[in-house]
Design an enzyme around this catalytic site. Structure first.
Site, PDB file in Angstrom:
ATOM      1  CG  ASP A  29      -1.998   1.015   1.181  1.00 13.46           C
ATOM      2  OD1 ASP A  29      -1.687   2.212   1.002  1.00 13.46           O
ATOM      3  OD2 ASP A  29      -3.172   0.639   1.338  1.00 13.46           O
ATOM      4  CD  GLN A  90     -14.806  -0.319  -2.782  1.00  8.52           C
ATOM      5  OE1 GLN A  90     -16.034  -0.343  -2.723  1.00  8.52           O
ATOM      6  NE2 GLN A  90     -14.128  -1.063  -3.612  1.00  8.52           N
ATOM      7  CG  HIS A  96      -8.855  -2.226  -2.300  1.00  8.01           C
ATOM      8  ND1 HIS A  96      -9.933  -1.544  -2.837  1.00  8.01           N
ATOM      9  CD2 HIS A  96      -8.499  -1.526  -1.196  1.00  8.01           C
ATOM     10  CE1 HIS A  96     -10.202  -0.487  -2.107  1.00  8.01           C
ATOM     11  NE2 HIS A  96      -9.352  -0.454  -1.083  1.00  8.01           N
ATOM     12  CG  HIS A  98      -7.020  -2.603   3.234  1.00  7.19           C
ATOM     13  ND1 HIS A  98      -6.162  -1.542   3.035  1.00  7.19           N
ATOM     14  CD2 HIS A  98      -8.205  -2.225   2.707  1.00  7.19           C
ATOM     15  CE1 HIS A  98      -6.801  -0.563   2.426  1.00  7.19           C
ATOM     16  NE2 HIS A  98      -8.047  -0.956   2.212  1.00  7.19           N
TER      17      HIS A  98
END
Length: 136
Positions: A29, A90, A96, A98
């Site tokens: 990230d 989101q 996605h 995490h």
């Protein structure tokens, strides 16, 4: 410019790639909440999990499993989280997952700490909700 994650998949935007399959990609990230914070995405664009094809879903969660194991071997514990829609938090409308390394002193707390205004439901309300969701 389009979707930032689609641009990472097609190479337009660079990323620190960690693991890749035909259908999914794991990378660090760019705005980490902890050292090692990793995102796992399907290469095909979907806004929400329930829109994903069966193949992309299977591949995504196999990649999550692989990466969770790798992260835990380095950081000992990993929070796995999906925000599924704008109202859930989101920020990028591309599915996605995490993977956030956790430790006892990070101050983040359990998921319940995110919701200071929790509902107080009686048995009848639980039953109503269960029937509504279960009958879909």
């Amino acid at each position: 410019m389009g979707c930032i994650f689609c641009n990472i998949v097609n190479g337009t935007i660079p990323a620190k790639k960690l693991y890749e399959t035909k259908d999914s990609l794991a990378f660090l990230d760019a705005f980490p909440l902890a050292r090692g914070h990793t995102l796992v995405i399907p290469k095909n664009h979907y806004d929400k999990v329930q829109q994903m094809s069966k193949q992309d879903n299977l591949d995504l969660f196999e990649t999550v499993q692989v990466m969770a194991g790798r992260l835990e071997s380095v950081f000992s514990s990993v929070l796995i989280a999906i925000h599924n829609g704008k109202e859930s938090g989101q920020e990028v409308p591309h599915v996605h997952v995490h993977l956030i390394p956790r430790n006892a002193s990070d101050g983040a707390g359990p998921v319940h700490s995110m919701f200071p205004k929790r509902p107080s439901l009686d048995e009848n309300e639980f039953e109503k909700i269960a029937k509504i969701i279960g009958n879909k």
